[in-house]
Motif scaffolding. Structure first.
Motif, PDB file in Angstrom:
ATOM      1  N   THR A  90      22.506 -37.757 -24.746  1.00 30.62           N
ATOM      2  CA  THR A  90      21.612 -38.907 -24.722  1.00 30.62           C
ATOM      3  C   THR A  90      21.357 -39.287 -23.272  1.00 30.62           C
ATOM      4  OG1 THR A  90      22.456 -39.755 -26.823  1.00 30.62           O
ATOM      5  CG2 THR A  90      21.290 -41.309 -25.404  1.00 30.62           C
ATOM      6  N   LEU A  91      20.092 -39.356 -22.872  1.00 26.60           N
ATOM      7  CA  LEU A  91      19.735 -39.732 -21.507  1.00 26.60           C
ATOM      8  C   LEU A  91      19.661 -41.249 -21.411  1.00 26.60           C
ATOM      9  CD1 LEU A  91      16.984 -37.051 -20.769  1.00 26.60           C
ATOM     10  CD2 LEU A  91      19.415 -36.999 -20.145  1.00 26.60           C
ATOM     11  N   VAL A  92      20.595 -41.831 -20.678  1.00 28.64           N
ATOM     12  CA  VAL A  92      20.615 -43.281 -20.482  1.00 28.64           C
ATOM     13  C   VAL A  92      19.485 -43.704 -19.559  1.00 28.64           C
ATOM     14  CG1 VAL A  92      22.011 -45.221 -19.673  1.00 28.64           C
ATOM     15  CG2 VAL A  92      23.116 -43.305 -20.852  1.00 28.64           C
ATOM     16  N   ASP A  93      19.229 -42.890 -18.539  1.00 27.96           N
ATOM     17  CA  ASP A  93      18.129 -43.138 -17.607  1.00 27.96           C
ATOM     18  C   ASP A  93      17.257 -41.890 -17.568  1.00 27.96           C
ATOM     19  OD1 ASP A  93      16.390 -43.724 -15.580  1.00 27.96           O
ATOM     20  OD2 ASP A  93      17.917 -43.995 -14.021  1.00 27.96           O
ATOM     21  N   ARG A  94      16.181 -41.897 -18.341  1.00 28.62           N
ATOM     22  CA  ARG A  94      15.317 -40.724 -18.440  1.00 28.62           C
ATOM     23  C   ARG A  94      14.569 -40.426 -17.146  1.00 28.62           C
ATOM     24  NH1 ARG A  94      14.347 -38.747 -23.480  1.00 28.62           N
ATOM     25  NH2 ARG A  94      15.288 -39.893 -25.229  1.00 28.62           N
ATOM     26  N   ASP A  95      14.435 -41.436 -16.285  1.00 24.18           N
ATOM     27  CA  ASP A  95      13.677 -41.244 -15.052  1.00 24.18           C
ATOM     28  C   ASP A  95      14.536 -40.719 -13.905  1.00 24.18           C
ATOM     29  OD1 ASP A  95      11.315 -42.165 -16.227  1.00 24.18           O
ATOM     30  OD2 ASP A  95      11.839 -44.262 -15.803  1.00 24.18           O
ATOM     31  N   ALA A  96      15.827 -40.674 -14.096  1.00 23.29           N
ATOM     32  CA  ALA A  96      16.701 -40.177 -13.035  1.00 23.29           C
ATOM     33  C   ALA A  96      16.415 -38.701 -12.770  1.00 23.29           C
ATOM     34  CB  ALA A  96      18.159 -40.368 -13.430  1.00 23.29           C
TER      35      ALA A  96
END
Length: 671
Positions: free
Chosen positions: A327-333
């Motif tokens: 699960t990507l907590v911060d997709r923009d990272a």
């Protein structure tokens, strides 16, 4: 000078021509991984590798550009356990002693260091600090003082090449007599990574505790279970401030664990229960002391959290309801985008970034799966080039291995259980197979994972389906699931195993007349207790390092040697000696119809061999023959490759005789 490591690296490009149908030798399943960890230096010029050379785990340093390097081989029976880059040119590492196949070697608690050119090798901390166990050649300017304590890395201080933050636990911290005695609490210290000089910064108010540092390297949280087995977490605002109790299970009934500070420093990521009680990710506000739920698991709890390359944020989490789920907590990272890209390159496998250069331009990528013990790659962010580094088990490449299929099972009381089913390679669609119910140890907080398991593969390679079940009490499904197994040894925990076995029969997977139950540690207990509780369900039982007398468990072994351990056993087993006796296989041997194999090691400190000896004596008294395997030099689970190979060979022979092609009931089986 070309290093031995270069020769090992070159060997990886050798092409192995194998026939698809050729079974893997049991000796290959017993072999230790060739490489355990790979970490890149902050400047991206060197790799530090935990490698196995001549059956000894060593630390190898490799120059990436010209492939030169060297290896450090500890003296005596020690092995390199873990290591950390503390600057561009210096590595700290710890040693350990071999204690069993199921666990990492136990750390000696010492800290050593070496430079990338092989110089500056020294012992910095530990009970042999005034000796030379690392084989260093330099002279000490100041004679170090030995200290009977264990140290571990807390923070390598990314922007400080001279110091590191370590945790220290003096050895008799847990050996406190119930009648009283001094309790040594864990400490946080700053250590000079060249001289070893260190000073205490703070001490935990808990006897058994971990610490969390903020992004500046200051220990701000300490947490763990107290002697009363209740979880607590303490917080402090900064260096020199007092510890403040902010989480107390005794008061609020919850267990939440701090994971990392956020980049701004105004929040702390916590492992929490989530909205379903299974497990989740929360953010704790430093200002308000309140939690905000960020992610909640539906079936399984987070198993790990991925931090950004600068170590200042959490950008992803992993859970394992069946296979690994990301699960990507911060997709923009940027790290999230790179991870998504790498997952596309290796579909169906678990991809992780194990280390990176300080500027984030070079990244070590590890790829794993149920049929891949682990492969390391080096990724160059600028050139977008992915290069093969090392394979943990190159001898298994292109070999037929079993797939682990996640399964869902309902217990008789409706509780949802998860597990894995592995069928023999090439027999994925086969029905009515001889089956081994293979149970994990622990039991509390431990679980079976979707990953390469040599024992599962060894069994499957010889024609046996293998069923694993995460019975109640197992980890990974929430604290309530763990607690549901308390005081259920031989009762509901055993019912879960029985229900899983019947599930496999109803699915047509297992031949009901050819089933064996097998496990190590708690799994060994459950194997024999399964034969007691279900005498007509299992044709054979294999107990490895098992507990067979629950009352004896409260007196012998390393757990009851502390107040903490005594309270733990009271919590999970209870104090009713009559109930414990009734649930002890050694006292119920007359009920066992299954053929039995017992495995034990003379150096097992967790479950002394007296348990296996008592079980064998009880079976013999009732006229049952026992296949006995005893290695006087082994501990809690066999470690030496030749001993593991011998164990696998004897287990397969035992299975073949009782549920395989050589058995009376399995005469129609074609292995």
């Amino acid at each position: 000078m070309k290093s031995r490591l270069l020769a090992l690296l070159s060997a990886l490009v050798v092409s192995f021509c194998v026939q698809a149908a050729e079974p893997v030798s049991l000796a290959d399943f017993a072999r230790h991984s060739k490489y355990k960890e790979v970490k890149i230096s902050p400047d991206g010029t060197h790799l530090a590798i935990n490698a196995v050379i001549d059956d000894n785990t060593v630390l190898s340093i490799l120059n990436i550009e010209d492939s030169t390097g060297f290896s450090i081989s500890p003296r005596e029976e020690d092995v390199v356990v873990d290591f950390w880059w503390v600057s561009d040119e210096r590595v700290l590492y710890t040693l350990g002693t071999k204690v069993g196949q199921l666990e990492q070697p136990a750390s000696t608690g010492e800290l050593f260091a070496v430079n990338t050119d092989g110089k500056g090798r020294d012992i910095l901390f530990g009970y042999r600090a005034n000796r030379d166990p690392a084989g260093s050649t330099g002279s000490h300017i100041e004679k170090k003082q030995s200290e009977n304590a264990s140290a571990w890395m807390l923070d390598d201080l990314r922007d400080n090449d001279d110091d590191a933050i370590i945790g220290v636990r003096r050895w008799n911290w847990s050996h406190v007599a119930t009648a009283g005695g001094e309790q040594f609490h864990p400490e946080v210290r700053k250590i000079d990574v060249r001289s070893g000089k260190n000073r205490t910064l703070t001490t935990s108010p808990l006897v058994d505790a971990s610490f969390l540092t903020d992004n500046a390297g200051v220990a701000r949280f300490t947490f763990g279970t107290d002697n009363d087995q209740k979880y607590k977490a303490y917080y402090r605002q900064g260096e020199g401030d007092k510890w403040e109790l902010v989480v107390d299970e005794a008061q609020d009934g919850i267990r939440v664990y701090p994971i990392a500070f956020n980049r701004a420093g105004d929040g702390v990521y916590f492992f929490c229960g989530g909205d379903k009680g299974v497990g989740g990710l929360c953010l704790w506000s430093v200002a308000t002391r309140k939690f905000k739920l960020l992610w909640s698991g539906n079936e399984a709890a987070p198993t790990s959290f991925d931090k950004t390359f600068d170590g200042k944020e959490v950008y992803a989490l992993r859970s394992m309801p069946g296979r690994t789920a990301v699960t990507l907590v911060d997709r923009d990272a940027p790290e999230s985008k790179l991870l998504a890209e790498m997952m596309g390159v290796f579909p169906g496998e678990d991809v992780t970034f194990t280390s990176n250069s300080k500027d984030g331009k070079k990244v070590v990528v590890e790829v794993r799966s149920d049929r891949n013990p682990g492969t390391f790659y080096l990724y160059d962010v600028d050139t977008k080039k992915l290069s093969l580094l090392l394979s943990q088990a190159p001898w298994l490449e292109n070999k037929p291995l079993a797939a682990m299929e996640p399964v869902g099972i309902k217990a008789r009381d409706g509780l949802a259980l998860h597990g894995y089913l592995s069928k023999p390679p090439g027999k994925e669609d086969a029905k009515n197979l001889p089956m081994v119910v293979y149970l994990h140890g622990g039991p509390y907080g431990e679980r079976d994972f979707w990953r390469y398991n040599p024992t599962v593969q060894a069994l499957a390679s010889r024609g046996y389906a293998v069923l694993q079940v995460n019975f109640r009490g197992s980890g990974g499904y929430g604290y309530d699931f763990v607690k549901s197994g308390y005081r259920e040894w031989g009762a509901k925990m055993q019912d879960d195993v029985t229900d899983a076995t019947h599930w496999a029969i109803k699915q047509g997977v297992a031949d009901p007349k050819r089933i064996c139950i097998y496990g190590t540690s708690y799994g060994g207990y459950a194997a024999l207790q399964g034969a007691v509780r279900e005498p007509d369900l299992y044709q054979c039982a294999i107990g490895d390092a098992g507990v067979y007398d629950l009352n004896l468990m409260k007196k012998r072994g390393d757990i009851p040697q502390s107040l903490y351990g005594e309270n733990y056993l009271e919590m999970v087993l209870g104090n009713d000696a009559g109930v414990l006796a009734q649930r002890s296989p050694a006292n119920q041997a007359a009920l066992i119809k299954a053929k039995v194999m017992l495995i034990s090691g003379g150096e097992d400190k967790r479950v002394p061999p007296v348990h296996s000896e008592a079980m064998r004596a009880a079976l013999n008294k009732n006229g049952s023959d026992v296949v006995w395997l005893y290695q006087p030099s082994e501990g809690h689970g066999y470690y030496k490759e030749e001993n593991v190979t011998d164990m696998y060979e004897k287990i397969i022979a035992f299975l073949d005789q009782n549920i395989g092609s050589g058995s009376k009931s399995g005469s129609s089986n074609k292995n």
